[in-house]
Design a protein around this motif. Structure first.
Motif, PDB file in Angstrom:
ATOM      1  N   MET A 115       0.858  -1.182   0.000  1.00  0.00           N
ATOM      2  CA  MET A 115       0.000   0.000   0.000  1.00  0.00           C
ATOM      3  C   MET A 115       0.898   1.237   0.000  1.00  0.00           C
ATOM      4  N   PRO A 116       0.653   2.219  -0.849  1.00  0.00           N
ATOM      5  CA  PRO A 116       1.515   3.396  -0.917  1.00  0.00           C
ATOM      6  C   PRO A 116       1.366   4.283   0.320  1.00  0.00           C
ATOM      7  N   ALA A 117       2.371   5.108   0.522  1.00  0.00           N
ATOM      8  CA  ALA A 117       2.317   6.083   1.608  1.00  0.00           C
ATOM      9  C   ALA A 117       1.205   7.070   1.326  1.00  0.00           C
ATOM     10  N   SER A 118       0.617   7.602   2.390  1.00  0.00           N
ATOM     11  CA  SER A 118      -0.491   8.531   2.193  1.00  0.00           C
ATOM     12  C   SER A 118      -0.644   9.431   3.397  1.00  0.00           C
ATOM     13  N   PHE A 119      -1.459  10.476   3.207  1.00  0.00           N
ATOM     14  CA  PHE A 119      -1.858  11.318   4.321  1.00  0.00           C
ATOM     15  C   PHE A 119      -3.299  11.733   4.105  1.00  0.00           C
TER      16      PHE A 119
ATOM     17  N   ASP B  69      -3.349  12.601   9.575  1.00  0.00           N
ATOM     18  CA  ASP B  69      -2.736  11.302   9.802  1.00  0.00           C
ATOM     19  C   ASP B  69      -1.918  10.985   8.560  1.00  0.00           C
ATOM     20  N   ALA B  70      -0.720  10.445   8.753  1.00  0.00           N
ATOM     21  CA  ALA B  70       0.103   9.999   7.634  1.00  0.00           C
ATOM     22  C   ALA B  70       0.539   8.575   7.926  1.00  0.00           C
ATOM     23  N   GLU B  71       0.782   7.821   6.865  1.00  0.00           N
ATOM     24  CA  GLU B  71       1.205   6.433   7.049  1.00  0.00           C
ATOM     25  C   GLU B  71       2.044   5.973   5.870  1.00  0.00           C
ATOM     26  N   GLY B  72       2.803   4.907   6.117  1.00  0.00           N
ATOM     27  CA  GLY B  72       3.617   4.308   5.074  1.00  0.00           C
ATOM     28  C   GLY B  72       4.073   2.928   5.490  1.00  0.00           C
ATOM     29  N   ASP B  73       4.487   2.137   4.508  1.00  0.00           N
ATOM     30  CA  ASP B  73       4.972   0.788   4.786  1.00  0.00           C
ATOM     31  C   ASP B  73       6.336   0.805   5.470  1.00  0.00           C
TER      32      ASP B  73
ATOM     33  N   GLN C   8       3.944   2.030  15.070  1.00  0.00           N
ATOM     34  CA  GLN C   8       3.798   1.015  14.040  1.00  0.00           C
ATOM     35  C   GLN C   8       2.585   0.165  14.384  1.00  0.00           C
ATOM     36  N   ASP C   9       1.721  -0.044  13.383  1.00  0.00           N
ATOM     37  CA  ASP C   9       0.470  -0.769  13.587  1.00  0.00           C
ATOM     38  C   ASP C   9       0.275  -1.743  12.432  1.00  0.00           C
ATOM     39  N   HIS C  10       0.274  -3.031  12.727  1.00  0.00           N
ATOM     40  CA  HIS C  10       0.081  -4.069  11.711  1.00  0.00           C
ATOM     41  C   HIS C  10       1.052  -3.902  10.532  1.00  0.00           C
ATOM     42  N   GLY C  11       2.304  -3.593  10.838  1.00  0.00           N
ATOM     43  CA  GLY C  11       3.325  -3.467   9.804  1.00  0.00           C
ATOM     44  C   GLY C  11       3.386  -2.117   9.116  1.00  0.00           C
ATOM     45  N   ARG C  12       2.454  -1.216   9.391  1.00  0.00           N
ATOM     46  CA  ARG C  12       2.446   0.133   8.785  1.00  0.00           C
ATOM     47  C   ARG C  12       2.888   1.151   9.829  1.00  0.00           C
ATOM     48  N   TRP C  13       3.669   2.095   9.400  1.00  0.00           N
ATOM     49  CA  TRP C  13       4.058   3.207  10.262  1.00  0.00           C
ATOM     50  C   TRP C  13       3.004   4.288  10.154  1.00  0.00           C
ATOM     51  N   ARG C  14       2.615   4.869  11.295  1.00  0.00           N
ATOM     52  CA  ARG C  14       1.551   5.881  11.323  1.00  0.00           C
ATOM     53  C   ARG C  14       1.927   7.025  12.256  1.00  0.00           C
ATOM     54  N   VAL C  15       1.457   8.208  11.901  1.00  0.00           N
ATOM     55  CA  VAL C  15       1.664   9.366  12.770  1.00  0.00           C
ATOM     56  C   VAL C  15       0.423  10.254  12.684  1.00  0.00           C
TER      57      VAL C  15
END
Length: 144
Positions: free
Chosen positions: A1-5, A19-23, A131-138
């Motif tokens: 899944m691509p990074a997103s905000f 919220d932003a996230e990335g693999d 980190q949540d279920h392998g994804r980084w989140r802020v």
């Protein structure tokens, strides 16, 4: 899944939250950088005649991201610029993360740029990097 905000309408009523996230942690930093740039101006309407390179190091990823995002706000105010691109590179050396970043943009120009919010700072309110279920989140709240 691509990074997103995603900007959040109902989190900080007087401010601007996202919220932003990335693999990877790299993708997370890129997505969060894009969110802050988009909050200030449409990057597609901003040139790249101004450039600034920065380096930071910290053992705490949350503190490192906070410092990097604060750089965007600082240079917006100190140099009177908005940004078209933010390049960030992260390297882990033992317990320390090293960030090398380059901001590109141009001075604020109301006639050629689509300007948005005047971001005054990155806040610690609701700030959380995890980190949540392998994804980084802020989650980030910007003072506007």
């Amino acid at each position: 899944m691509p990074a997103s905000f995603q900007f959040l309408e109902d989190v900080a009523l007087a401010d601007l939250a996202f919220d932003a996230e990335g693999d990877s942690i790299q993708e997370l930093f890129e997505a969060a950088s894009s969110a802050v740039m988009e909050a200030m101006a449409d990057p597609a309407t901003v040139g790249a005649i101004w450039e600034r390179r920065m380096e930071h190091a910290d053992g705490d990823l949350a503190a490192l991201l906070f410092e990097w995002l604060s750089d965007l706000v600082y240079w917006k105010d100190a140099a009177g610029v908005v940004f078209s691109r933010a390049e960030v590179s992260l390297i882990r050396e033992g317990d320390i993360w090293k960030l090398v970043g380059t901001l590109s943009g141009e001075p604020v120009n109301q006639t050629t740029q689509v300007l948005r919010d005047d971001v005054k700072g990155v806040t610690k309110h609701l700030y959380r990097l995890h980190q949540d279920h392998g994804r980084w989140r802020v989650r980030v709240v910007l003072d506007v």
